[in-house]
Design a protein around this motif. Structure first.
Motif, mmCIF file in Angstrom:
data_model
loop_
_atom_site.group_PDB
_atom_site.id
_atom_site.type_symbol
_atom_site.label_atom_id
_atom_site.label_comp_id
_atom_site.label_asym_id
_atom_site.label_seq_id
_atom_site.Cartn_x
_atom_site.Cartn_y
_atom_site.Cartn_z
ATOM 1 N N PRO A 500 0.828 -1.207 0.000
ATOM 2 C CA PRO A 500 0.000 0.000 0.000
ATOM 3 C C PRO A 500 0.860 1.254 0.000
ATOM 4 O O PRO A 500 2.068 1.206 0.230
ATOM 5 N N LEU A 501 0.222 2.386 -0.249
ATOM 6 C CA LEU A 501 0.939 3.665 -0.245
ATOM 7 C C LEU A 501 1.361 4.023 1.180
ATOM 8 O O LEU A 501 0.547 3.951 2.110
ATOM 9 N N PRO A 502 2.599 4.429 1.383
ATOM 10 C CA PRO A 502 3.032 4.832 2.733
ATOM 11 C C PRO A 502 2.427 6.180 3.113
ATOM 12 O O PRO A 502 2.097 6.999 2.254
ATOM 13 N N ARG A 503 2.268 6.391 4.403
ATOM 14 C CA ARG A 503 1.805 7.694 4.888
ATOM 15 C C ARG A 503 3.028 8.590 5.069
ATOM 16 O O ARG A 503 3.569 8.742 6.151
ATOM 17 N N ALA A 504 3.425 9.209 3.962
ATOM 18 C CA ALA A 504 4.700 9.927 3.926
ATOM 19 C C ALA A 504 4.585 11.357 4.425
ATOM 20 O O ALA A 504 5.592 11.994 4.720
ATOM 21 N N GLY A 505 3.372 11.895 4.480
ATOM 22 C CA GLY A 505 3.209 13.283 4.896
ATOM 23 C C GLY A 505 3.610 14.275 3.829
ATOM 24 O O GLY A 505 3.729 15.473 4.103
ATOM 25 N N CYS A 506 3.848 13.797 2.597
ATOM 26 C CA CYS A 506 4.204 14.659 1.470
ATOM 27 C C CYS A 506 3.621 14.042 0.201
ATOM 28 O O CYS A 506 3.259 12.866 0.190
ATOM 29 N N PRO A 507 3.510 14.800 -0.893
ATOM 30 C CA PRO A 507 2.936 14.260 -2.129
ATOM 31 C C PRO A 507 3.765 13.100 -2.687
ATOM 32 O O PRO A 507 4.993 13.137 -2.675
ATOM 33 N N GLN A 508 3.058 12.059 -3.179
ATOM 34 C CA GLN A 508 3.686 10.905 -3.821
ATOM 35 C C GLN A 508 3.155 10.821 -5.254
ATOM 36 O O GLN A 508 1.999 11.132 -5.511
ATOM 37 N N TYR A 509 4.009 10.337 -6.180
ATOM 38 C CA TYR A 509 3.660 10.446 -7.595
ATOM 39 C C TYR A 509 4.102 9.205 -8.359
ATOM 40 O O TYR A 509 5.159 8.631 -8.084
ATOM 41 N N TRP A 510 3.254 8.750 -9.322
ATOM 42 C CA TRP A 510 3.616 7.696 -10.249
ATOM 43 C C TRP A 510 2.879 7.921 -11.570
ATOM 44 O O TRP A 510 1.918 8.685 -11.640
ATOM 45 N N GLU A 511 3.335 7.259 -12.626
ATOM 46 C CA GLU A 511 2.752 7.433 -13.955
ATOM 47 C C GLU A 511 2.527 6.083 -14.615
ATOM 48 O O GLU A 511 3.184 5.085 -14.270
ATOM 49 N N THR A 512 1.598 6.064 -15.569
ATOM 50 C CA THR A 512 1.402 4.896 -16.425
ATOM 51 C C THR A 512 1.408 5.355 -17.879
ATOM 52 O O THR A 512 0.819 6.382 -18.214
ATOM 53 N N VAL A 513 2.114 4.594 -18.723
ATOM 54 C CA VAL A 513 2.115 4.840 -20.169
ATOM 55 C C VAL A 513 1.303 3.722 -20.806
ATOM 56 O O VAL A 513 1.650 2.538 -20.676
ATOM 57 N N ASN A 514 0.209 4.076 -21.490
ATOM 58 C CA ASN A 514 -0.745 3.096 -21.985
ATOM 59 C C ASN A 514 -0.818 3.147 -23.509
ATOM 60 O O ASN A 514 -1.031 4.213 -24.095
ATOM 61 N N ARG A 515 -0.649 1.991 -24.124
ATOM 62 C CA ARG A 515 -0.767 1.887 -25.578
ATOM 63 C C ARG A 515 -2.069 1.163 -25.904
ATOM 64 O O ARG A 515 -2.268 0.011 -25.500
ATOM 65 N N VAL A 516 -2.949 1.851 -26.648
ATOM 66 C CA VAL A 516 -4.289 1.348 -26.942
ATOM 67 C C VAL A 516 -4.488 1.305 -28.450
ATOM 68 O O VAL A 516 -4.196 2.282 -29.154
ATOM 69 N N SER A 517 -4.975 0.171 -28.958
ATOM 70 C CA SER A 517 -5.346 0.059 -30.372
ATOM 71 C C SER A 517 -6.676 -0.664 -30.468
ATOM 72 O O SER A 517 -6.912 -1.641 -29.751
ATOM 73 N N LEU A 518 -7.568 -0.161 -31.336
ATOM 74 C CA LEU A 518 -8.913 -0.727 -31.489
ATOM 75 C C LEU A 518 -8.988 -1.569 -32.757
ATOM 76 O O LEU A 518 -8.582 -1.123 -33.837
ATOM 77 N N GLU A 519 -9.535 -2.776 -32.620
ATOM 78 C CA GLU A 519 -9.756 -3.618 -33.790
ATOM 79 C C GLU A 519 -11.111 -3.319 -34.425
ATOM 80 O O GLU A 519 -11.319 -3.605 -35.600
ATOM 81 N N GLU A 520 -12.055 -2.782 -33.637
ATOM 82 C CA GLU A 520 -13.364 -2.386 -34.144
ATOM 83 C C GLU A 520 -13.919 -1.310 -33.220
ATOM 84 O O GLU A 520 -13.487 -1.179 -32.071
ATOM 85 N N PRO A 521 -14.852 -0.483 -33.697
ATOM 86 C CA PRO A 521 -15.407 0.586 -32.841
ATOM 87 C C PRO A 521 -16.083 0.018 -31.601
ATOM 88 O O PRO A 521 -16.705 -1.042 -31.631
ATOM 89 N N LEU A 522 -15.964 0.751 -30.493
ATOM 90 C CA LEU A 522 -16.582 0.340 -29.243
ATOM 91 C C LEU A 522 -18.036 0.788 -29.209
ATOM 92 O O LEU A 522 -18.414 1.818 -29.764
ATOM 93 N N THR A 523 -18.868 -0.006 -28.528
ATOM 94 C CA THR A 523 -20.278 0.344 -28.325
ATOM 95 C C THR A 523 -20.599 0.200 -26.851
ATOM 96 O O THR A 523 -19.845 -0.365 -26.079
ATOM 97 N N GLY A 524 -21.758 0.705 -26.454
ATOM 98 C CA GLY A 524 -22.150 0.571 -25.050
ATOM 99 C C GLY A 524 -21.244 1.376 -24.144
ATOM 100 O O GLY A 524 -20.882 2.514 -24.435
ATOM 101 N N SER A 525 -20.843 0.769 -23.007
ATOM 102 C CA SER A 525 -19.969 1.434 -22.026
ATOM 103 C C SER A 525 -18.719 0.596 -21.810
ATOM 104 O O SER A 525 -18.389 0.218 -20.693
ATOM 105 N N ASN A 526 -17.990 0.296 -22.895
ATOM 106 C CA ASN A 526 -16.809 -0.552 -22.797
ATOM 107 C C ASN A 526 -15.690 0.154 -22.034
ATOM 108 O O ASN A 526 -15.283 1.254 -22.382
ATOM 109 N N LEU A 527 -15.161 -0.516 -20.985
ATOM 110 C CA LEU A 527 -13.990 -0.024 -20.259
ATOM 111 C C LEU A 527 -12.728 -0.340 -21.066
ATOM 112 O O LEU A 527 -12.613 -1.417 -21.662
ATOM 113 N N ILE A 528 -11.774 0.600 -21.071
ATOM 114 C CA ILE A 528 -10.493 0.382 -21.738
ATOM 115 C C ILE A 528 -9.385 0.192 -20.705
ATOM 116 O O ILE A 528 -8.644 -0.785 -20.750
ATOM 117 N N LEU A 529 -9.269 1.118 -19.748
ATOM 118 C CA LEU A 529 -8.242 0.985 -18.714
ATOM 119 C C LEU A 529 -8.675 1.759 -17.477
ATOM 120 O O LEU A 529 -9.581 2.596 -17.529
#
Length: 668
Positions: A500-529
């Motif tokens: 879990p995240l430590p209680r550091a008493g200061c701001p903590q930061y992380w990033e995610t780099v996500n590569r997304v490609s669609l094979e067909e158009p999405l319909t409804g309420s499809n989650l991606i990430l």
């Protein structure tokens, strides 16, 4: 009569010759008189309290209710219908479906004798049922031309002349084709609303108090029986417990009643929409069906998205008689009304068990305790190893810092202008460790940003849906190999961090780099990430954490409201914000999405950042950090495209001055 529909404003019944009904976006009707006399151009539906601004919304005549009023008049008030063929004032006795005329007995005979009309379908009032008119609607521009085409570009019905003149380059289909498509859409809406109504009905039944009453009766008898053997000492305590029981039962019933009332209101709302769709199928022509799609579709999506979840655990309770053998020495605190979630076996008196039963239970408890202890030891050993590695790294950094500072102090004696260089070098080493000063002129803990060293927990990855590839990325495909091991997530489509995240008493930061490609158009309420945080016990409640009560997350999802792919933010189970147009929703579309997350336990804030666009997506205040929060990472839609998520942490993060300024602004 009560069977006739009423105006949602003035509550006057609609009549065949009275003011025409107009359709509101909520599918309720308002009469023409109320529309033309609306104060300030605003109408508020008295049935559902939804307001409509007539300046922004053009109301159309409710053709379905007009047909309903027509048939109700024929059925219940036939004496009000006069012959319309000759306007002679005679009482009408039948209806010509082809001419759409009321006929008296004389005109009926004449109608049947003329060669031109003898084959027309004449219906006596007693035999009439709901019918759909086959007479086409005519163009408002070209009066004598029927509307039998639908312009998909302009989304309107047109005639043959319109097609040639103003719509020559547009995509046009026959009315029958588009009517069949919309009919299927309406049937889909009907099925979705019917399912929702069924769930609401079941939920309403579960909210009844009969189970609470039954538990109340059983516990009352149990309490009475237990206290018979100790009556002289326990009379006062028994009264206190019975009062406690009555109070808890009353509170439980009040809570259930409030939930039942809410569910009944949603059920009535859903029933109203279903009733109107049923009337559409009975009375609406094809052109009416086409024009009704936007009303019914928007309302159905609103109901489905805002409907409360139909999950509820009916509260019950047990009477605690544990330690009965030692009751006389602890009589002043004996007994309690406990919620049903408490293990029922744990509140039974050991004296009621045989010696063999007691020893078996004790052995089982010790085995469970031993298993739990082994698991905790293994986890602690893993954490200790991590701490040792971190300690060794910190010691190396400290020695390096000391050496460099001593070197700079020596140089400082010969040149005072080297002080600035010492500061630059020290802060450079800090950056290598993933630590950044958000404001160079402010040196305190609240302005220190830690790019923490998160890791995917490979031992908890849900291999039924996702896996971590050889490059260390989380991808939306299930694993081809299934290594043994317990403790994996079973519902969540992803994994959590190793700690879990430590209680550091200061701001903590992380990033995610996500590569997304669609094979067909999405319909409804499809989650991606999804990226976010939640408590330990909420990590595997559902396939995503958005609706969990102590979670915060940002999702990339196909949004029915905006019709595209959006970034949607949730806080503590509630929908907060939706920003549209993250990437195009087309087959073959490919995009790289780069997001950052700031967690500040001191300020109780979480911030989601779009690193590529260099802007804040959402700021969440008053975050509950009373318990440790676990970073969560989810990837979805394996059948519709490819999603891979790379975790960027520590010194791998490029912390620019512009990014630091954006974080400072979000936290202030």
């Amino acid at each position: 009569m009560d069977t006739f529909p009423k105006c949602s404003l003035c509550q006057q019944q609609f009549t065949l010759k009275g003011p025409a009904p107009y359709l509101l976006p909520c599918l309720h009707a308002v009469c023409e008189t109320c529309v033309t006399s609306a104060a300030g151009g605003v109408i508020s539906c008295s049935t559902c309290q939804r307001g409509v601004n007539l300046t922004d919304t053009r109301l159309q005549k409710d053709a379905v209710r007009q047909e309903e009023i027509f048939h109700l008049t024929v059925k219940h008030r036939p004496t009000e219908l006069l012959c319309t063929n000759e306007d002679d004032g005679n009482q009408a006795v039948c209806w010509c479906q082809d001419c759409e005329e009321f006929l008296c007995e004389y005109c009926q005979n004449m109608h049947s004798s003329f060669k031109l009309t003898k084959n027309h379908v004449l219906q006596n009032f007693g035999d009439m049922g709901p019918t759909v008119s086959n007479i086409p609607s005519y163009c408002s521009i070209h009066k004598h031309h029927p509307l039998y085409l639908f312009d998909k570009s302009c989304k309107k019905l047109i005639c043959a002349r319109c097609r040639i003149e103003d719509h020559a380059d547009h995509e046009v289909v026959d009315l029958d084709v588009v009517a069949d498509i919309v009919t299927k859409q309406l049937d889909h809406h009907k099925n979705e609303l019917s399912k929702l109504q069924a769930r609401q009905q079941s939920h309403m039944q579960s909210l009844g108090s009969k189970f609470t009453d039954k538990t109340h009766t059983i516990l009352k008898k149990s309490i009475g029986h237990t206290f018979q053997s100790l009556r002289s000492q326990l009379d006062q305590r028994e009264k206190e417990l019975l009062i406690d029981l009555e109070s808890q039962t009353k509170e439980t019933k009040a809570t259930l009643h409030a939930q039942l009332t809410t569910c009944e209101e949603e059920w009535k709302t859903c029933t109203g929409a279903l009733d109107y769709i049923a009337k559409v199928f009975l009375y609406a022509s094809k052109s009416d069906i086409v024009e009704l799609e936007s009303y019914v579709g928007d309302l159905t999506r609103t109901y489905l998205e805002t409907a409360a979840p139909q999950t509820h655990v009916v509260p019950t309770a047990v009477f605690n008689t544990n330690s009965l053998s030692t009751l006389k020495s602890t009589i002043s605190v004996f007994g309690a009304i406990l919620p049903r979630e408490v293990d029922e076996e744990s509140v039974k008196d050991k004296d009621t068990q045989t010696e063999d039963d007691f020893m078996a239970d004790l052995e089982m408890k010790h085995k469970m305790d031993l298993t739990e202890l082994k698991t905790k030891i293994a986890s602690d050993e893993k954490h200790i190893e991590t701490l040792k590695t971190l300690t060794d790294k910190l010691n190396v950094e400290i020695r390096s810092l000391k050496s460099r500072i001593e070197e700079k102090e020596t140089t400082e004696k010969s040149a005072s202008n080297t002080i600035g260089d010492v500061y630059i070098d020290v802060t450079g080493v800090a950056r290598e460790c993933g630590v950044h000063l958000l404001k160079s002129e402010v040196v305190d803990r609240s302005m220190v940003l830690k790019c923490i060293h998160l890791k995917y927990d490979k031992d908890r990855v849900n291999l039924d849906y996702v896996h971590i590839n050889t490059e260390g990325d989380l991808v939306n495909r299930k694993s081809d190999t299934r290594p043994a091991g317990k403790g994996r997530l079973k519902k969540y489509h992803g994994t959590c961090s190793t700690a879990p995240l430590p209680r550091a008493g200061c701001p903590q930061y992380w990033e995610t780099v996500n590569r997304v490609s669609l094979e067909e158009p999405l319909t409804g309420s499809n989650l991606i990430l999804e990226v976010g945080v939640c408590r330990e016990e909420q990590r595997d409640v559902s396939h995503h954490i958005g609706r969990q009560p102590s979670s915060c997350c940002m999702q990339v999802v196909r949004c029915p409201t905006h019709g595209g792919i959006c970034r949607r933010t949730w806080k503590e189970g509630k929908y907060v914000l939706c920003l549209p147009d993250t990437l195009p929703n087309t087959a073959g579309a490919s995009h790289t999405l780069h997001y950052g997350v700031v967690y500040d336990d001191a300020r109780k804030k979480i911030v989601f950042i779009d690193v590529k666009e260099n802007k804040v997506i959402s700021k969440l205040d008053n975050v509950d950090s009373s318990q440790p929060l676990w970073p969560m990472f989810g990837v979805y839609m394996p059948s519709l495209g490819n999603v891979s998520m790379t975790l960027a942490v520590g010194s791998d993060i490029n912390m620019t001055e512009e990014k630091k300024a954006m974080i400072v602004g979000a936290l202030s």
